[in-house]
Motif scaffolding. Structure first.
Motif, PDB file in Angstrom:
ATOM      1  N   PHE A 108       0.830  -1.193   0.000  1.00 38.83           N
ATOM      2  CA  PHE A 108       0.000   0.000   0.000  1.00 38.83           C
ATOM      3  C   PHE A 108       0.861   1.236   0.000  1.00 38.83           C
ATOM      4  O   PHE A 108       1.772   1.326   0.806  1.00 38.83           O
ATOM      5  N   PRO A 109       0.646   2.240  -0.843  1.00 39.98           N
ATOM      6  CA  PRO A 109      -0.350   2.316  -1.903  1.00 39.98           C
ATOM      7  C   PRO A 109       0.189   1.843  -3.245  1.00 39.98           C
ATOM      8  O   PRO A 109      -0.263   2.310  -4.283  1.00 39.98           O
ATOM      9  N   GLY A 110       1.135   0.916  -3.196  1.00 45.27           N
ATOM     10  CA  GLY A 110       1.827   0.510  -4.417  1.00 45.27           C
ATOM     11  C   GLY A 110       1.096  -0.539  -5.209  1.00 45.27           C
ATOM     12  O   GLY A 110      -0.126  -0.529  -5.325  1.00 45.27           O
ATOM     13  N   PHE A 111       1.880  -1.496  -5.655  1.00 43.59           N
ATOM     14  CA  PHE A 111       1.462  -2.419  -6.696  1.00 43.59           C
ATOM     15  C   PHE A 111       0.132  -3.135  -6.446  1.00 43.59           C
ATOM     16  O   PHE A 111      -0.822  -3.007  -7.209  1.00 43.59           O
ATOM     17  N   PHE A 112       0.017  -3.864  -5.313  1.00 47.05           N
ATOM     18  CA  PHE A 112      -1.180  -4.699  -5.114  1.00 47.05           C
ATOM     19  C   PHE A 112      -2.445  -3.855  -5.006  1.00 47.05           C
ATOM     20  O   PHE A 112      -3.462  -4.169  -5.629  1.00 47.05           O
ATOM     21  N   THR A 113      -2.349  -2.769  -4.219  1.00 51.75           N
ATOM     22  CA  THR A 113      -3.508  -1.891  -4.089  1.00 51.75           C
ATOM     23  C   THR A 113      -3.945  -1.386  -5.451  1.00 51.75           C
ATOM     24  O   THR A 113      -5.139  -1.366  -5.778  1.00 51.75           O
ATOM     25  N   VAL A 114      -2.958  -0.980  -6.250  1.00 51.11           N
ATOM     26  CA  VAL A 114      -3.271  -0.404  -7.547  1.00 51.11           C
ATOM     27  C   VAL A 114      -3.954  -1.439  -8.446  1.00 51.11           C
ATOM     28  O   VAL A 114      -4.938  -1.138  -9.120  1.00 51.11           O
ATOM     29  N   VAL A 115      -3.449  -2.675  -8.415  1.00 53.25           N
ATOM     30  CA  VAL A 115      -4.069  -3.715  -9.243  1.00 53.25           C
ATOM     31  C   VAL A 115      -5.512  -3.947  -8.804  1.00 53.25           C
ATOM     32  O   VAL A 115      -6.434  -4.029  -9.629  1.00 53.25           O
ATOM     33  N   ILE A 116      -5.725  -4.005  -7.466  1.00 49.10           N
ATOM     34  CA  ILE A 116      -7.089  -4.264  -6.973  1.00 49.10           C
ATOM     35  C   ILE A 116      -8.015  -3.113  -7.348  1.00 49.10           C
ATOM     36  O   ILE A 116      -9.114  -3.332  -7.878  1.00 49.10           O
ATOM     37  N   ILE A 117      -7.554  -1.862  -7.126  1.00 48.50           N
ATOM     38  CA  ILE A 117      -8.422  -0.729  -7.477  1.00 48.50           C
ATOM     39  C   ILE A 117      -8.670  -0.709  -8.978  1.00 48.50           C
ATOM     40  O   ILE A 117      -9.783  -0.438  -9.431  1.00 48.50           O
ATOM     41  N   GLY A 118      -7.639  -1.041  -9.762  1.00 47.90           N
ATOM     42  CA  GLY A 118      -7.801  -1.062 -11.218  1.00 47.90           C
ATOM     43  C   GLY A 118      -8.863  -2.058 -11.635  1.00 47.90           C
ATOM     44  O   GLY A 118      -9.745  -1.739 -12.438  1.00 47.90           O
ATOM     45  N   LEU A 119      -8.816  -3.265 -11.065  1.00 47.52           N
ATOM     46  CA  LEU A 119      -9.814  -4.272 -11.438  1.00 47.52           C
ATOM     47  C   LEU A 119     -11.206  -3.826 -10.991  1.00 47.52           C
ATOM     48  O   LEU A 119     -12.185  -4.015 -11.726  1.00 47.52           O
ATOM     49  N   LEU A 120     -11.290  -3.200  -9.805  1.00 45.18           N
ATOM     50  CA  LEU A 120     -12.595  -2.709  -9.368  1.00 45.18           C
ATOM     51  C   LEU A 120     -13.096  -1.619 -10.311  1.00 45.18           C
ATOM     52  O   LEU A 120     -14.297  -1.559 -10.615  1.00 45.18           O
ATOM     53  N   SER A 121     -12.179  -0.757 -10.803  1.00 44.09           N
ATOM     54  CA  SER A 121     -12.648   0.280 -11.730  1.00 44.09           C
ATOM     55  C   SER A 121     -13.143  -0.327 -13.015  1.00 44.09           C
ATOM     56  O   SER A 121     -14.088   0.199 -13.618  1.00 44.09           O
ATOM     57  N   SER A 122     -12.536  -1.437 -13.446  1.00 41.85           N
ATOM     58  CA  SER A 122     -13.061  -2.025 -14.680  1.00 41.85           C
ATOM     59  C   SER A 122     -14.426  -2.649 -14.414  1.00 41.85           C
ATOM     60  O   SER A 122     -15.256  -2.713 -15.320  1.00 41.85           O
ATOM     61  N   TRP A 123     -14.683  -3.060 -13.142  1.00 36.31           N
ATOM     62  CA  TRP A 123     -16.049  -3.471 -12.810  1.00 36.31           C
ATOM     63  C   TRP A 123     -17.002  -2.278 -12.906  1.00 36.31           C
ATOM     64  O   TRP A 123     -18.087  -2.391 -13.476  1.00 36.31           O
ATOM     65  N   VAL A 124     -16.557  -1.102 -12.357  1.00 35.99           N
ATOM     66  CA  VAL A 124     -17.393   0.099 -12.429  1.00 35.99           C
ATOM     67  C   VAL A 124     -17.729   0.395 -13.887  1.00 35.99           C
ATOM     68  O   VAL A 124     -18.878   0.686 -14.230  1.00 35.99           O
ATOM     69  N   ASP A 125     -16.707   0.270 -14.738  1.00 33.39           N
ATOM     70  CA  ASP A 125     -16.911   0.504 -16.160  1.00 33.39           C
ATOM     71  C   ASP A 125     -18.019  -0.389 -16.707  1.00 33.39           C
ATOM     72  O   ASP A 125     -18.984   0.074 -17.320  1.00 33.39           O
ATOM     73  N   ARG A 126     -17.912  -1.704 -16.440  1.00 28.92           N
ATOM     74  CA  ARG A 126     -18.902  -2.627 -16.994  1.00 28.92           C
ATOM     75  C   ARG A 126     -20.276  -2.400 -16.384  1.00 28.92           C
ATOM     76  O   ARG A 126     -21.294  -2.511 -17.061  1.00 28.92           O
ATOM     77  N   LYS A 127     -20.304  -2.094 -15.077  1.00 30.81           N
ATOM     78  CA  LYS A 127     -21.587  -1.911 -14.398  1.00 30.81           C
ATOM     79  C   LYS A 127     -22.300  -0.663 -14.920  1.00 30.81           C
ATOM     80  O   LYS A 127     -23.480  -0.716 -15.252  1.00 30.81           O
ATOM     81  N   VAL A 128     -21.543   0.454 -15.016  1.00 31.98           N
ATOM     82  CA  VAL A 128     -22.179   1.685 -15.489  1.00 31.98           C
ATOM     83  C   VAL A 128     -22.657   1.503 -16.918  1.00 31.98           C
ATOM     84  O   VAL A 128     -23.762   1.915 -17.277  1.00 31.98           O
ATOM     85  N   THR A 129     -21.816   0.843 -17.750  1.00 33.17           N
ATOM     86  CA  THR A 129     -22.226   0.568 -19.122  1.00 33.17           C
ATOM     87  C   THR A 129     -23.537  -0.205 -19.135  1.00 33.17           C
ATOM     88  O   THR A 129     -24.466   0.114 -19.885  1.00 33.17           O
ATOM     89  N   ALA A 130     -23.637  -1.231 -18.270  1.00 32.03           N
ATOM     90  CA  ALA A 130     -24.850  -2.034 -18.217  1.00 32.03           C
ATOM     91  C   ALA A 130     -26.031  -1.187 -17.777  1.00 32.03           C
ATOM     92  O   ALA A 130     -27.122  -1.288 -18.345  1.00 32.03           O
ATOM     93  N   ARG A 131     -25.836  -0.320 -16.776  1.00 32.57           N
ATOM     94  CA  ARG A 131     -26.948   0.495 -16.290  1.00 32.57           C
ATOM     95  C   ARG A 131     -27.401   1.476 -17.367  1.00 32.57           C
ATOM     96  O   ARG A 131     -28.598   1.739 -17.502  1.00 32.57           O
ATOM     97  N   VAL A 132     -26.438   2.013 -18.132  1.00 32.75           N
ATOM     98  CA  VAL A 132     -26.811   2.924 -19.214  1.00 32.75           C
ATOM     99  C   VAL A 132     -27.707   2.211 -20.219  1.00 32.75           C
ATOM    100  O   VAL A 132     -28.641   2.792 -20.766  1.00 32.75           O
ATOM    101  N   GLN A 133     -27.439   0.924 -20.426  1.00 35.24           N
ATOM    102  CA  GLN A 133     -28.244   0.161 -21.393  1.00 35.24           C
ATOM    103  C   GLN A 133     -29.417  -0.536 -20.727  1.00 35.24           C
ATOM    104  O   GLN A 133     -29.963  -1.486 -21.295  1.00 35.24           O
ATOM    105  N   TYR A 134     -29.809  -0.133 -19.520  1.00 37.82           N
ATOM    106  CA  TYR A 134     -30.919  -0.744 -18.767  1.00 37.82           C
ATOM    107  C   TYR A 134     -30.693  -2.216 -18.496  1.00 37.82           C
ATOM    108  O   TYR A 134     -31.639  -2.994 -18.479  1.00 37.82           O
ATOM    109  N   ARG A 135     -29.449  -2.621 -18.330  1.00 39.69           N
ATOM    110  CA  ARG A 135     -29.187  -4.014 -17.951  1.00 39.69           C
ATOM    111  C   ARG A 135     -28.785  -4.044 -16.482  1.00 39.69           C
ATOM    112  O   ARG A 135     -28.635  -3.009 -15.854  1.00 39.69           O
ATOM    113  N   LYS A 136     -28.602  -5.252 -15.961  1.00 37.17           N
ATOM    114  CA  LYS A 136     -28.253  -5.352 -14.550  1.00 37.17           C
ATOM    115  C   LYS A 136     -26.736  -5.315 -14.351  1.00 37.17           C
ATOM    116  O   LYS A 136     -26.252  -4.724 -13.393  1.00 37.17           O
ATOM    117  N   GLY A 137     -26.012  -5.923 -15.258  1.00 37.42           N
ATOM    118  CA  GLY A 137     -24.557  -5.842 -15.171  1.00 37.42           C
ATOM    119  C   GLY A 137     -23.944  -6.952 -14.348  1.00 37.42           C
ATOM    120  O   GLY A 137     -24.633  -7.658 -13.622  1.00 37.42           O
TER     121      GLY A 137
END
Ligand code: SF4
Lengths: 140, 312
Positions: B13-42
């Motif tokens: 922390f706040p180096g490599f592992f934290t960054v990888v975990i936050i990065g993967l969570l952000s790609s979840w945010v990306d997919r989730k928001v995309t799904a919500r924009v298209q009225y899907r559940k995600g």
């Protein structure tokens, strides 16, 4: 069951192959991606390259031309790769059974893990078929 | 003791592992928001982790034609360079790691993942991958020019200082030229991430994800992690350079999170409200519109500086 198998069942990436279908099954497969059914809830998505695929989704009656492609695609897929037959055509060749162009059913060409009957199967049926596939791999 | 502590900072922390975990969570945010924009559940929260773990368990297939060595090396180059950038950016507020010229190092390393993509695509011996690689080359040529002009503007405003410590001390969003260059960098980041409307290189529906087409198993998962790291690192880079930097104590941390989420959601909304452009349209957009805008912003900044107008 190892951790990678568990993860595999939660993120099945699907490669969709039509081996001479009437296109109705393919439309039903695409229906599963629409807001009403949304199979991304289960982590599934369609991929464009067979190298990324975990599931080879086959529709259609395996005619002479596409049977060769089917076999080569199956060999190109990284293991573990599951094959799912969608629709009457890919299960038993359906109305094309007596056709000169459809000599062999799908499961005599590649090992099939799950069959989803229907002509075409409803999206609900496809989702329930996938659930059965997951149960089968889990060994229940 | 200090070295040990720095090691912990770099790796956990706040180096490599934290960054990888936050990065993967952000790609979840990306997919989730995309799904919500298209009225899907995600997808569920842990979806990116499932994807990565699953890919680690798959078979790796090496191409028969093409260079196997470069094929394996390319994802690692991109991964290592983006990790270095992430650690440099995240460590700066904790340990005084800033040195003169680290801005230039960061800007260089941010180009490397795209170069890795080109190398990987070209090494895989697949015509569609080669097509994707050639599009990526053109895209790099297109977006780097306005990107560098916008960064140069910030350097000019900071009095020709090229260390991140100085640049992160001030927020540039209070001035017209600062806002314009922020918007330009946001558009360039969109292209750097390979998101719609600039996902020309990996167009799924057109050239079957381009340079990635031959990658399978662990190598593909390295590419996936690299992508999600970029999704984290590029907004952090923008915050550091344009928006007052990162601090790790008290309310400042909350501020940082809010800024990060704002930029992330902006990127995702741009992604979801635009169609893919052709490569020549992208080139015209970046070399025409964006470059002209960046030069105008630069001129405004020079005028503001010479006549002492603070809001320019
Ligand atoms: S099973 Fe029926 S709907 Fe599906 S491809 Fe065959 S004929 Fe068409």
């Amino acid at each position: 069951m190892g951790i990678t198998t568990k993860a595999l069942l939660k993120s099945l990436w699907v490669f969709h192959l039509s081996t001479g279908s009437c296109n109705n099954c393919d439309i039903e497969v695409l229906d599963c991606l629409t807001p009403r059914f949304d199979i991304e809830r289960f982590g599934m998505k369609l991929v464009g390259s067979i190298r990324h695929a975990d599931v080879l989704l086959v529709t259609g009656s395996c005619n002479r031309k596409s049977a060769e492609r089917l076999i080569s695609l199956y060999k190109e897929a990284p293991q573990p790769c599951l094959v799912v037959a969608i629709g009457e055509c890919s299960m038993s060749r359906g109305i094309f059974m007596p056709s000169y162009n459809c000599p062999r059913p799908l499961d005599s060409l590649v090992p099939v893990s799950a069959y989803i009957p229907g002509c075409p199967p409803k999206p609900e049926a496809i989702i329930s078929g996938v659930v059965k596939l997951i149960q089968k791999v889990k060994g229940k | 003791m200090d070295i040990l502590l720095t090691g912990v900072y770099v790796v956990f922390f706040p180096g490599f592992f934290t960054v990888v975990i936050i990065g993967l969570l952000s790609s979840w945010v990306d997919r989730k928001v995309t799904a919500r924009v298209q009225y899907r559940k995600g997808p569920p929260l842990l979806q990116p982790f499932y994807d990565v773990v699953k890919l680690l368990g798959k078979e790796t297939i090496l191409p028969k034609q093409g260079s196997r060595f470069m094929f394996i090396l390319a994802p690692l180059i991109g991964f290592v360079s983006i990790s270095i950038v992430a650690v440099i950016l995240m460590l700066r507020p904790l340990v005084a790691t800033s040195f003169v010229g680290d801005l230039i190092v960061v800007v260089y390393l941010l180009t490397l993942p795209s170069l890795a993509l080109i190398i990987g695509g070209a090494a895989s011996g697949n015509p569609l991958a080669a097509q994707g690689a050639s599009r990526e080359i053109k895209l790099i040529l297109a977006y780097e020019l306005p990107f560098l002009i916008a960064i140069a503007l910030i350097v000019y405003k900071a009095g020709f200082k090229i260390d991140l410590q100085t640049l992160s001390a001030t927020s540039e969003l209070g001035t017209v030229s600062g806002i314009i260059s922020f918007i330009i960098v946001l558009l360039c980041v969109q292209a750097k991430l390979g998101f719609v409307p600039f996902d020309i290189a990996e167009a799924e529906t057109e050239i079957m994800s381009g340079p990635y087409i031959e990658y399978s198993g662990p190598l593909l998962s390295v590419f996936k992690i690299t992508q999600s790291l970029m999704l984290f690192t590029l907004p952090v880079f923008m915050i550091t350079v344009f928006w007052g930097g990162i601090q790790f104590h008290g309310w400042e941390l909350l501020w940082f999170v809010i800024k990060y989420v704002v930029i992330l959601v902006l990127i995702i909304v741009i992604k979801n409200t635009n169609p893919r452009v052709r490569i020549d349209q992208a080139l015209k957009f970046f070399w025409g519109f964006c470059t002209v805008l960046a030069i105008i912003a630069f001129v405004l900044a020079v005028i503001g500086n010479t006549y002492g107008i603070a809001w320019l």
